[in-house]
Design an enzyme around this catalytic site. Structure first.
Site, PDB file in Angstrom:
ATOM      1  N   ARG A 130      79.217   1.282  -5.730  1.00  0.00           N
ATOM      2  CA  ARG A 130      78.475   0.389  -6.621  1.00  0.00           C
ATOM      3  C   ARG A 130      79.366  -0.133  -7.733  1.00  0.00           C
ATOM      4  NH1 ARG A 130      74.221   4.868  -7.569  1.00  0.00           N
ATOM      5  NH2 ARG A 130      74.460   4.622  -5.389  1.00  0.00           N
ATOM      6  N   ASP A 144      72.922   6.076 -15.833  1.00  0.00           N
ATOM      7  CA  ASP A 144      71.879   7.092 -15.729  1.00  0.00           C
ATOM      8  C   ASP A 144      71.554   7.645 -17.107  1.00  0.00           C
ATOM      9  OD1 ASP A 144      71.611   7.046 -12.927  1.00  0.00           O
ATOM     10  OD2 ASP A 144      73.314   8.392 -12.678  1.00  0.00           O
ATOM     11  N   ASP A 190      76.623   2.075 -12.256  1.00  0.00           N
ATOM     12  CA  ASP A 190      75.463   2.961 -12.243  1.00  0.00           C
ATOM     13  C   ASP A 190      75.322   3.527 -13.644  1.00  0.00           C
ATOM     14  OD1 ASP A 190      73.331   4.446 -11.174  1.00  0.00           O
ATOM     15  OD2 ASP A 190      74.623   6.145 -10.710  1.00  0.00           O
ATOM     16  N   ARG A 205      75.301  -5.111  -9.940  1.00  0.00           N
ATOM     17  CA  ARG A 205      74.720  -4.015  -9.163  1.00  0.00           C
ATOM     18  C   ARG A 205      73.720  -4.568  -8.160  1.00  0.00           C
ATOM     19  NH1 ARG A 205      72.994   1.674  -9.928  1.00  0.00           N
ATOM     20  NH2 ARG A 205      72.085   2.165  -7.919  1.00  0.00           N
TER      21      ARG A 205
END
Length: 165
Positions: A93, A98, A96, A83
């Site tokens: 990307r 989260d 990711d 990343r």
């Protein structure tokens, strides 16, 4: 231990393999045990349309890590998987991760907002989350099932098992 949910997204560098490596890396976090991983879903990009489609999933964990320590671990995994953080919002990307939910906590910190600020409108988060916890009620009192019922699918499709089985 605190039950947490982490969203996975990738659209670069073999996204299915990236998502599966992320599932494995999350299972190996210190003071953490993986409970479940959703299916891998294919979704259209949320931002600029001139990028590849995404592969998304959600993982359910139990952890003793505090919220910021867990965030640090998620960012470490992202970096290890290539990343590169850019100023471009919603751009392509490799990975990711989260933090969607951290137990029943509501967190407003300069580095972290939980529940995740965009999760209530994103089909690529809501449907994998509902696969893992259909009876979940968010800390604000909203049943996940209500959010799923109102959310357009936007072409979301199940691609594969997250573990490669």
């Amino acid at each position: 231990m605190t039950e947490v949910f982490v969203a996975i997204g990738s659209n670069l560098g073999d996204p299915i393999a990236q998502a599966r490596r992320a599932v494995t890396a999350l299972a190996a976090l210190p003071q953490t045990e993986q409970l479940q991983a959703s299916s891998l879903y294919g979704s259209r990009p949320m931002g600029p349309a001139d990028q590849p489609d995404y592969v998304n999933a959600v993982v359910r964990l139990n952890t003793r890590l505090g919220p910021l320590a867990l965030l640090d671990q998620l960012q470490r995994i992202e970096l290890e998987q290539g990343r590169v953080r850019k100023d471009e919002r919603w751009g392509p990307r490799t990975l990711d991760l989260d933090l969607l939910l951290y137990g029943e906590q509501v967190i407003q910190h300069e580095r972290l907002t939980v529940p995740h600020y965009g999760m209530k409108e994103r089909e690529f988060v809501l449907l994998p989350l509902a696969e893992l916890a259909p009876a979940l009620v968010l800390p604000c009192g909203t049943p996940l099932s209500e959010l799923v019922a109102r959310c357009p699918r936007n072409g979301l499709v199940i691609l594969a098992d997250a573990t490669g089985a």
